[in-house]
Design a protein around this motif. Structure first.
Motif, PDB file in Angstrom:
ATOM      1  N   PHE A 456     -17.372   9.447  49.783  1.00 26.73           N
ATOM      2  CA  PHE A 456     -16.221   8.711  49.263  1.00 26.73           C
ATOM      3  C   PHE A 456     -15.635   9.432  48.059  1.00 26.73           C
ATOM      4  O   PHE A 456     -16.353   9.764  47.112  1.00 26.73           O
ATOM      5  CB  PHE A 456     -16.618   7.281  48.854  1.00 26.73           C
ATOM      6  CG  PHE A 456     -17.078   6.432  50.003  1.00 26.73           C
ATOM      7  CD1 PHE A 456     -16.169   5.910  50.913  1.00 26.73           C
ATOM      8  CD2 PHE A 456     -18.432   6.163  50.183  1.00 26.73           C
ATOM      9  CE1 PHE A 456     -16.586   5.133  51.972  1.00 26.73           C
ATOM     10  CE2 PHE A 456     -18.862   5.383  51.236  1.00 26.73           C
ATOM     11  CZ  PHE A 456     -17.934   4.869  52.142  1.00 26.73           C
ATOM     12  N   SER A 457     -14.319   9.651  48.064  1.00 26.83           N
ATOM     13  CA  SER A 457     -13.682  10.304  46.913  1.00 26.83           C
ATOM     14  C   SER A 457     -13.634   9.377  45.713  1.00 26.83           C
ATOM     15  O   SER A 457     -13.763   9.815  44.574  1.00 26.83           O
ATOM     16  CB  SER A 457     -12.257  10.749  47.285  1.00 26.83           C
ATOM     17  OG  SER A 457     -11.476   9.627  47.678  1.00 26.83           O
ATOM     18  N   ASN A 458     -13.451   8.085  45.944  1.00 26.32           N
ATOM     19  CA  ASN A 458     -13.471   7.080  44.860  1.00 26.32           C
ATOM     20  C   ASN A 458     -14.038   5.797  45.441  1.00 26.32           C
ATOM     21  O   ASN A 458     -13.346   5.016  46.075  1.00 26.32           O
ATOM     22  CB  ASN A 458     -12.065   6.840  44.302  1.00 26.32           C
ATOM     23  CG  ASN A 458     -12.085   5.967  43.056  1.00 26.32           C
ATOM     24  OD1 ASN A 458     -13.093   5.332  42.740  1.00 26.32           O
ATOM     25  ND2 ASN A 458     -10.979   5.939  42.338  1.00 26.32           N
ATOM     26  N   ILE A 459     -15.337   5.577  45.225  1.00 24.00           N
ATOM     27  CA  ILE A 459     -16.008   4.433  45.841  1.00 24.00           C
ATOM     28  C   ILE A 459     -15.514   3.104  45.279  1.00 24.00           C
ATOM     29  O   ILE A 459     -15.645   2.061  45.907  1.00 24.00           O
ATOM     30  CB  ILE A 459     -17.535   4.579  45.650  1.00 24.00           C
ATOM     31  CG1 ILE A 459     -18.274   3.703  46.679  1.00 24.00           C
ATOM     32  CG2 ILE A 459     -17.943   4.232  44.230  1.00 24.00           C
ATOM     33  CD1 ILE A 459     -19.762   3.966  46.735  1.00 24.00           C
ATOM     34  N   ASN A 460     -14.911   3.133  44.073  1.00 19.17           N
ATOM     35  CA  ASN A 460     -14.446   1.888  43.442  1.00 19.17           C
ATOM     36  C   ASN A 460     -13.190   1.338  44.102  1.00 19.17           C
ATOM     37  O   ASN A 460     -12.913   0.139  44.015  1.00 19.17           O
ATOM     38  CB  ASN A 460     -14.192   2.113  41.947  1.00 19.17           C
ATOM     39  CG  ASN A 460     -15.452   2.469  41.207  1.00 19.17           C
ATOM     40  OD1 ASN A 460     -16.515   1.933  41.500  1.00 19.17           O
ATOM     41  ND2 ASN A 460     -15.356   3.378  40.255  1.00 19.17           N
ATOM     42  N   THR A 461     -12.385   2.205  44.738  1.00 21.27           N
ATOM     43  CA  THR A 461     -11.144   1.743  45.370  1.00 21.27           C
ATOM     44  C   THR A 461     -11.218   1.806  46.891  1.00 21.27           C
ATOM     45  O   THR A 461     -10.216   1.561  47.552  1.00 21.27           O
ATOM     46  CB  THR A 461      -9.961   2.600  44.890  1.00 21.27           C
ATOM     47  OG1 THR A 461     -10.177   3.976  45.256  1.00 21.27           O
ATOM     48  CG2 THR A 461      -9.806   2.512  43.377  1.00 21.27           C
ATOM     49  N   ALA A 462     -12.391   2.131  47.438  1.00 24.09           N
ATOM     50  CA  ALA A 462     -12.496   2.315  48.888  1.00 24.09           C
ATOM     51  C   ALA A 462     -12.237   1.021  49.649  1.00 24.09           C
ATOM     52  O   ALA A 462     -11.758   1.046  50.775  1.00 24.09           O
ATOM     53  CB  ALA A 462     -13.882   2.864  49.246  1.00 24.09           C
ATOM     54  N   THR A 464     -10.149  -1.362  48.651  1.00 27.76           N
ATOM     55  CA  THR A 464      -8.834  -1.901  48.320  1.00 27.76           C
ATOM     56  C   THR A 464      -7.903  -1.760  49.531  1.00 27.76           C
ATOM     57  O   THR A 464      -7.788  -0.676  50.097  1.00 27.76           O
ATOM     58  CB  THR A 464      -8.233  -1.150  47.121  1.00 27.76           C
ATOM     59  OG1 THR A 464      -9.131  -1.243  46.021  1.00 27.76           O
ATOM     60  CG2 THR A 464      -6.890  -1.773  46.729  1.00 27.76           C
ATOM     61  N   THR A 469      -7.517   7.741  52.029  1.00 34.21           N
ATOM     62  CA  THR A 469      -7.682   9.113  51.526  1.00 34.21           C
ATOM     63  C   THR A 469      -7.669  10.126  52.657  1.00 34.21           C
ATOM     64  O   THR A 469      -8.030  11.282  52.446  1.00 34.21           O
ATOM     65  CB  THR A 469      -9.011   9.224  50.753  1.00 34.21           C
ATOM     66  OG1 THR A 469     -10.091   8.847  51.620  1.00 34.21           O
ATOM     67  CG2 THR A 469      -9.018   8.313  49.534  1.00 34.21           C
ATOM     68  N   SER A 498     -22.734   6.647  48.112  1.00 38.59           N
ATOM     69  CA  SER A 498     -22.646   8.101  48.285  1.00 38.59           C
ATOM     70  C   SER A 498     -24.015   8.664  47.930  1.00 38.59           C
ATOM     71  O   SER A 498     -24.329   8.843  46.743  1.00 38.59           O
ATOM     72  CB  SER A 498     -21.555   8.685  47.381  1.00 38.59           C
ATOM     73  OG  SER A 498     -20.278   8.257  47.797  1.00 38.59           O
TER      74      SER A 498
END
Length: 518
Positions: A456-462, A464, A469, A498
């Protein structure tokens, strides 16, 4: 009598106000000390503190960074010490405090080595009494790099305390006086003195009020008695008028009560209408969500159209060729003809299985979640994406457990979740024969899908909605968010990770079904 009553009233009022003021001051003191504890915890992981420790070992750092950090956090000082307790960097609010401390006392170093927190009140020239909080600083591997200490000056609070009209003494529970302000001399009257002790920070706050304030209440009592006497005298002279005014007031109150009752009824009806409107809105939202889920299904089916065409054309071609050969050989080789006929039947069964899986996936599912064999929807989803996996040279590892995985779900919606997650993994991994996707069954029950892609490039916004991505921007950004909502409707959860070894991992946790699984 009025003078005595006024004095008693004044004593009660001043006593209550004194208790309230002492509690306010103690709360103010506790808030400031607790804030220093939180600041120290934040500093132990702050990049400037780690930079200062790295600079001591040969790295580089901004020499003014701790000074700016001290001003931003409103501390009296921030010290950074190495593993041996030697101060290697300091941020001071006042540059004249340069000789604040050069090395940590041995007792403090022993405390920090043995625990995760040290706090104490100390006096430091020229700052005065300060509240010191020390925290160890750890590296990425939990190795101890050094220590960080945050100092809160008691004099910061003293600037507001000195304006109080009361006597105030702040001390520690072991007798150290941190602050003393005496606005008046004795007499010391215990009824107008309040002491509050904080067990959290080991402080004792004593507030004393001047007894002379009661003199004003006695004078007021005398004037009040005189006023009462005059009021009774004039009340007797105007009794008739007062009765008339009272009756007029009663009539006015009755009229106001009637108006208020009418307004209450009107407002009640408005609230009922609003509640009904909220119910309609909630129902519309649920219907929209259901349509959104159905739209996502159709999007996935559209993406699989090419693969399905190829997957179905091959069985049809094989069926046609087998049947042609069968017609040619029926008269001469009955055994070979029977074999070809069985192959044709197997191809037809394969086509039927593919079409049934697609129909199940596309069907709109409104059934409530029940105890379900979780492996069947997983197998159906793998079957749907089998051609895409073979075409892209992706290895799919699916090992069924010894015991059937049973959890609360519905087969069509769980199949949709697995298809979404496998499609995401297929998009992420390499297409050269090295890409791999692993499906595991864990206790809980849980299903974990992991791949060896970039993660995941950004797990916090995955999770949303509408955030994607994918390089070609071909995704809607709804797959993971819809899957998470479906898992919540099952009473379960969807968790992303991740792993350190790389790739991405999605874990589905299901409700085991309570007593039904015991």
């Amino acid at each position: 009598m009025s003078t005595v009553a006024a004095g008693y009233f004044g004593l009660s009022r001043e006593r209550a106000d004194l208790i309230k003021e002492a509690a306010r001051l103690e709360s103010q003191l506790s808030d400031v000390l607790s804030q220093n504890l939180r600041v120290a915890s934040l500093l132990s992981g702050h990049r400037e503190v780690h930079a200062a420790l790295a600079a001591h070992d040969g790295g580089s750092s901004d020499p003014d960074a701790l000074g700016r950090l001290t001003i931003e956090t409103a501390r009296a000082a921030i010290l950074v010490a190495d593993r041996n307790g030697q101060v290697i960097a300091a941020g001071l609010r006042d540059p004249e405090d340069a000789q604040f401390m050069t090395a940590l006392p041995e007792t403090l170093r022993q405390t920090l080595r043995g625990s995760a927190l040290s706090r104490r009140f100390i006096t430091a020239d020229p700052i005065g009494w300060v509240f010191e909080v020390g925290k160890p600083v750890f590296g990425p591997g939990r190795e101890r790099l050094g220590f960080v200490l945050s100092y809160q000056s008691i004099d910061d609070l003293a600037q507001t305390w000195r304006a109080l009209p009361d006597n105030l003494i702040v001390a520690t529970t072991d007798g150290k006086t941190l602050f003393a302000h005496r606005h008046f001399a004795k007499p010391d009257w215990g009824l107008l003195r309040e002491t509050v002790t904080s067990q959290v920070h080991a402080t004792r706050l004593s507030l004393q009020r001047n007894p002379r304030v009661l003199l004003g209440y006695s004078g007021v009592g005398f004037l009040l008695g005189l006023a009462i006497y005059l009021s009774v005298f004039f009340a007797l002279l105007s009794a008739t008028r007062r009765r008339a005014l009272a009756q007029a007031r009663i009539d006015a109150l009755a009229e106001d009560a009637a108006m208020l009752e009418a307004r209450v009824k009107e407002r009640t009806q408005d609230l009922r209408d609003e509640i009904q409107q909220h119910k309609h809105t909630e129902q519309a939202l649920k219907e929209s969500q259901s349509q959104l889920i159905q739209t996502a299904k159709l999007k996935v089916l559209n993406d699989m159209a090419t693969g399905l065409s190829h997957e179905l054309s091959q069985p049809l071609f094989a069926l046609e060729a087998s049947l042609d050969t069968l017609g040619y050989q029926l008269g001469t080789l009955p055994t070979e003809a029977s074999t070809l006929l069985e192959k044709s039947r197997a191809v037809c069964r394969r086509m039927g299985q593919i079409l049934n899986n697609l129909k199940s996936f596309a069907r709109k599912d409104d059934a409530p979640p029940v105890l379900t064999d979780l492996s069947k929807p997983v197998a159906a989803a793998i079957d749907i994406l089998d051609y895409e996996a073979r075409r892209s040279q992706i290895i799919v590892k699916h090992q069924l457990p010894d015991d059937l995985p049973i959890g609360v779900a519905t087969s069509p919606r769980l199949q949709q979740i697995i298809v979404n997650l496998l499609a995401n993994s297929f998009d992420a991994v390499a297409k050269d024969g090295t890409g791999a996707v692993v499906i595991e069954y864990l206790t809980g029950p849980q299903i974990r899908i992991s791949d060896n892609g970039p993660g995941f490039s950004n797990i916090n916004t995955a999770l949303t909605p509408f955030v994607t991505t994918k390089a070609d921007r071909n995704g809607l950004g709804l797959g993971l968010s819809i899957s998470a909502e479906i898992m919540q409707s099952f009473g379960g959860a969807l968790d992303l990770a991740s792993p350190p070894e790389g790739g991405a991992s999605v874990t589905l946790t299901f409700d085991p079904g309570g007593e039904a699984r015991q």
